[in-house]
Design a protein around this motif. Structure first.
Motif, PDB file in Angstrom:
ATOM      1  N   ARG A  45       0.880  -1.168   0.000  1.00 53.00           N
ATOM      2  CA  ARG A  45       0.000   0.000   0.000  1.00 53.00           C
ATOM      3  C   ARG A  45       0.915   1.214   0.000  1.00 53.00           C
ATOM      4  O   ARG A  45       2.001   1.193   0.587  1.00 53.00           O
ATOM      5  N   PHE A  47       1.062   5.438   0.616  1.00 51.05           N
ATOM      6  CA  PHE A  47       0.407   6.580   1.251  1.00 51.05           C
ATOM      7  C   PHE A  47       1.201   7.851   1.005  1.00 51.05           C
ATOM      8  O   PHE A  47       2.427   7.815   0.861  1.00 51.05           O
ATOM      9  N   VAL A 112       0.635   5.197   9.315  1.00 45.77           N
ATOM     10  CA  VAL A 112      -0.036   5.941   8.251  1.00 45.77           C
ATOM     11  C   VAL A 112      -1.516   6.186   8.503  1.00 45.77           C
ATOM     12  O   VAL A 112      -2.061   7.179   8.040  1.00 45.77           O
ATOM     13  N   HIS A 116      -2.865   9.854   7.103  1.00 41.63           N
ATOM     14  CA  HIS A 116      -2.277  10.062   5.788  1.00 41.63           C
ATOM     15  C   HIS A 116      -3.147   9.482   4.683  1.00 41.63           C
ATOM     16  O   HIS A 116      -3.870   8.508   4.883  1.00 41.63           O
ATOM     17  N   ARG A 117      -3.054  10.091   3.507  1.00 36.55           N
ATOM     18  CA  ARG A 117      -3.911   9.735   2.376  1.00 36.55           C
ATOM     19  C   ARG A 117      -3.388   8.488   1.663  1.00 36.55           C
ATOM     20  O   ARG A 117      -2.219   8.418   1.276  1.00 36.55           O
ATOM     21  N   ASP A 118      -4.276   7.523   1.454  1.00 36.97           N
ATOM     22  CA  ASP A 118      -3.952   6.320   0.696  1.00 36.97           C
ATOM     23  C   ASP A 118      -3.922   6.687  -0.784  1.00 36.97           C
ATOM     24  O   ASP A 118      -4.923   7.123  -1.347  1.00 36.97           O
TER      25      ASP A 118
END
Length: 133
Positions: A45, A47, A112, A116-118
């Motif tokens: 993933r 971020f 994250v 925080h933005r994915d």
């Protein structure tokens, strides 16, 4: 997967953020040799950490293949890179799409969420930055 063998004075490093060519911290890699562009296995993933740098970590499912670059990094250059990295980033093994493992720069997953933005749908720090331009 096999782990790349590192030479006595250097190691192979996968970077996927501000250390890449043309980006903010690329000068920290002065003295390292660019090898090629590369992609991870689809098990990470990605971020945006305060829109300053990406944070990547491995997940058991729901991951994407993240774009990056490979460098042959002398140990003295690594010391400069490590000193210039933002907090919480660390060197760890990254699984690449060619079936090898290389050193990479990772971010602890628990750091994250949810702040925080994915940006995993972009699968690339460059693509994310381009979307904001």
């Amino acid at each position: 997967m096999t782990v790349a063998s590192d030479g006595p004075g250097s190691f192979i490093l996968f970077v996927n953020g501000t250390l890449m060519r043309g980006l903010a911290l690329h000068a920290n890699l002065d003295g390292a040799t660019f090898i090629s562009e590369a992609h991870t296995v689809a098990c990470y993933r990605l971020f945006s950490i305060d829109d300053v740098h990406p944070g990547m970590y491995e997940v058991p499912d729901g991951g994407v293949s993240v774009a990056g670059e490979l460098y042959d990094v002398p140990w003295d250059v690594w010391q400069r890179v490590e000193a210039g990295e933002p907090p919480n980033l660390y060197r760890g093994q990254v699984k690449l799409s060619d079936g090898t493992k290389k050193w990479g720069i990772l971010f602890p997953g628990e750091s994250v969420l949810p702040r925080h933005r994915d940006i995993s749908d972009y699968a690339s720090w460059r693509a994310y930055l381009a979307s904001k331009a």
